[in-house]
Scaffold this active site. Structure first.
Site, PDB file in Angstrom:
ATOM      1  CB  THR A 195      -0.969   0.010   1.208  1.00  0.00           C
ATOM      2  OG1 THR A 195      -1.788   1.174   1.146  1.00  0.00           O
ATOM      3  CG2 THR A 195      -0.199   0.015   2.518  1.00  0.00           C
ATOM      4  NE  ARG A 196       1.776   3.558  -4.779  1.00  0.00           N
ATOM      5  CZ  ARG A 196       1.498   4.162  -5.928  1.00  0.00           C
ATOM      6  NH1 ARG A 196       1.943   5.371  -6.180  1.00  0.00           N
ATOM      7  NH2 ARG A 196       0.751   3.554  -6.829  1.00  0.00           N
ATOM      8  CG  HIS A 200     -10.425   2.698   1.309  1.00  0.00           C
ATOM      9  ND1 HIS A 200     -10.540   1.408   0.842  1.00  0.00           N
ATOM     10  CD2 HIS A 200      -9.881   3.423   0.294  1.00  0.00           C
ATOM     11  CE1 HIS A 200     -10.113   1.358  -0.398  1.00  0.00           C
ATOM     12  NE2 HIS A 200      -9.678   2.566  -0.749  1.00  0.00           N
ATOM     13  CG  HIS A 203      -7.187  -0.359   1.187  1.00  0.00           C
ATOM     14  ND1 HIS A 203      -7.123   0.964   1.505  1.00  0.00           N
ATOM     15  CD2 HIS A 203      -6.875  -0.450  -0.132  1.00  0.00           C
ATOM     16  CE1 HIS A 203      -6.782   1.668   0.434  1.00  0.00           C
ATOM     17  NE2 HIS A 203      -6.629   0.829  -0.572  1.00  0.00           N
ATOM     18  NE  ARG A 289     -10.446  -1.231 -11.797  1.00  0.00           N
ATOM     19  CZ  ARG A 289     -10.285   0.034 -12.183  1.00  0.00           C
ATOM     20  NH1 ARG A 289      -9.868   0.937 -11.352  1.00  0.00           N
ATOM     21  NH2 ARG A 289     -10.552   0.396 -13.420  1.00  0.00           N
ATOM     22  CG  ASP A 290      -3.513   1.724 -12.816  1.00  0.00           C
ATOM     23  OD1 ASP A 290      -2.766   1.237 -13.683  1.00  0.00           O
ATOM     24  OD2 ASP A 290      -3.621   2.952 -12.615  1.00  0.00           O
ATOM     25  CG  HIS A 291       0.422  -3.466  -8.094  1.00  0.00           C
ATOM     26  ND1 HIS A 291       0.047  -3.928  -6.854  1.00  0.00           N
ATOM     27  CD2 HIS A 291       1.749  -3.233  -8.008  1.00  0.00           C
ATOM     28  CE1 HIS A 291       1.112  -3.968  -6.069  1.00  0.00           C
ATOM     29  NE2 HIS A 291       2.162  -3.558  -6.750  1.00  0.00           N
ATOM     30  CB  ALA A 292       3.285  -0.251  -9.605  1.00  0.00           C
TER      31      ALA A 292
END
Ligand SMILES: [Zn+2]
Length: 386
Positions: A195-196, A200, A203, A289-292
């Site tokens: 995580t960054r 919520h 998660h 979704r859209d990791h990194a």
């Protein structure tokens, strides 16, 4: 006997000098040339030396770089997706010779590592950008950083003298430390959550899914400089502790920070993140979704599909793929596209952007979006900014 997952490549690389050997190396360092490659490269040197990037023992040579770009493997055949390069400008490169040992330093009084230059070669930045990020567009932050770096690469093994000095050191653990902790707890199957941001409910839902199938959960937030308006590292850790202390079985969740740069390489970085977590002792890794990702450079699910390009044993980490998670009023619970049969009118979309906008307006986000205890921590962040 059950044991923790093996490090990538089979051995946890340890290239950290201690005791008399370190003292001797520090003395020797005074007679060597000192380079100041910047915190990102120094952090890479440290992560190599402590085994987080096993099986790498140093910055990459040309054969590894070409193979990584072409086939997502090292020249040795081990799966690896990102170039790990030490780049310098032409002038610096001209002064250095192969075989020379240099000091990689943070400051005049703070050497981080010794590096033996086994190879010095010129890179083609466009080719490296295309191969790594899938684009040569300099608006991409990873590409921009690469283009701003030098075009000469120095390759060779590193030996660590000092851990990089950074403000979040106390939040971070080394791979030997997380592995020791898991062993102490009797965990074999560990699921890692990257995580960054603060947590919520979506998660939390995913973390619960992980806890259902693993012995324990490693929450492993990436520590680093934040953009203005982003929650700082301390706030993110505090928010996680509020969640863990109030909702999770504490002995099944472990949290530690990970200070590495985000490269925004999307799919290739998702594989890299999985491999790094394997080195920290995780056998499962969650990819959403859209990791990194960044902007619209990657298809949102490309970071999940890329794992299919490897044989299962090559990465060795089980990937838990998830899509859209929300609160569904008709289900009366958190759910996802995979588990809820209702329409969008029943669903509460959850994103940190929405949570942040509500908090900024002085509103309390509903408990379907964020736990009240977590919201309190985030409110304190805004109060401190006033
Ligand atoms: Zn539903």
């Amino acid at each position: 006997m059950k044991t923790l997952i093996e490090p990538h490549g089979g051995t946890l690389i340890q290239r950290r000098l201690t005791g008399a050997a370190r003292e001797e190396a520090l003395e020797h360092a005074r007679s060597l040339r000192w380079l100041y490659p910047g915190d990102d490269a120094l952090m890479d040197a440290e992560k190599i030396a402590v085994g987080a990037f096993s099986p790498l023992e140093g910055f990459m040579g040309q054969a590894d770089l070409e193979e990584v770009l072409k086939s997502m493997h090292l020249a040795s055949g081990v799966a690896w997706t990102l170039p790990i390069l030490l780049l310098v400008d032409e002038e610096t490169a001209a002064d250095l010779r192969e075989g020379e040992t240099v000091v990689l330093a943070q400051r005049d009084d703070y050497p981080v590592a010794l590096m033996e230059i086994q190879e010095k070669y010129r890179i083609n930045p466009q080719k490296v950008a295309q191969g790594t990020f899938g684009t040569t567009d300099e608006n991409h932050p990873g590409v921009a950083k690469l283009y701003a770096a030098g075009t000469w690469a120095l390759a060779g093994p590193v030996m660590l003298l000092n851990l990089v000095d950074h403000p979040w050191r106390h939040l971070e653990l080394l791979p030997i430390e997380t592995r020791a902790e898991f062993q102490k707890r009797g965990w074999h199957r560990v699921v890692a959550f990257q995580t960054r941001n603060a947590p919520h409910r979506a998660h939390e839902y995913l973390q619960r899914v992980g806890l259902e199938v693993a012995d324990g959960l490693l929450v492993h937030p990436i520590l680093g400089s934040k953009k203005k308006g982003d929650y700082d590292n301390e706030t993110i850790l505090r928010a996680y502790h509020a969640l863990i202390d109030n909702y999770f079985p504490k002995d099944r969740v472990f949290i530690a920070g990970l200070a590495i740069q985000m490269r925004y390489a999307g799919p290739r970085e998702a594989v890299f993140h999985a491999i790094v977590r394997k080195n920290y002792g995780a056998s499962m890794f969650m990819v959403g979704r859209d990791h990194a990702g960044v902007g619209n450079y990657y298809d949102p699910f490309a970071a999940q599909r890329i794992f299919e390009e490897f044989e299962d044993h090559e990465i060795g980490v089980e990937i838990i793929r998830f899509g859209n998670v929300f609160y569904c009023h008709a289900c009366g619970s958190m759910a996802s596209d995979k588990t809820c049969g209702h329409g969008p009118e029943h669903r509460v979309a959850i994103s940190m952007t929405r949570v942040r906008d509500m908090l900024k307006r002085g509103e309390t986000p509903p408990p379907e979006m964020v736990r009240p205890e977590v919201a309190e921590v985030l409110k304190a962040f805004y109060r401190a900014q006033e």
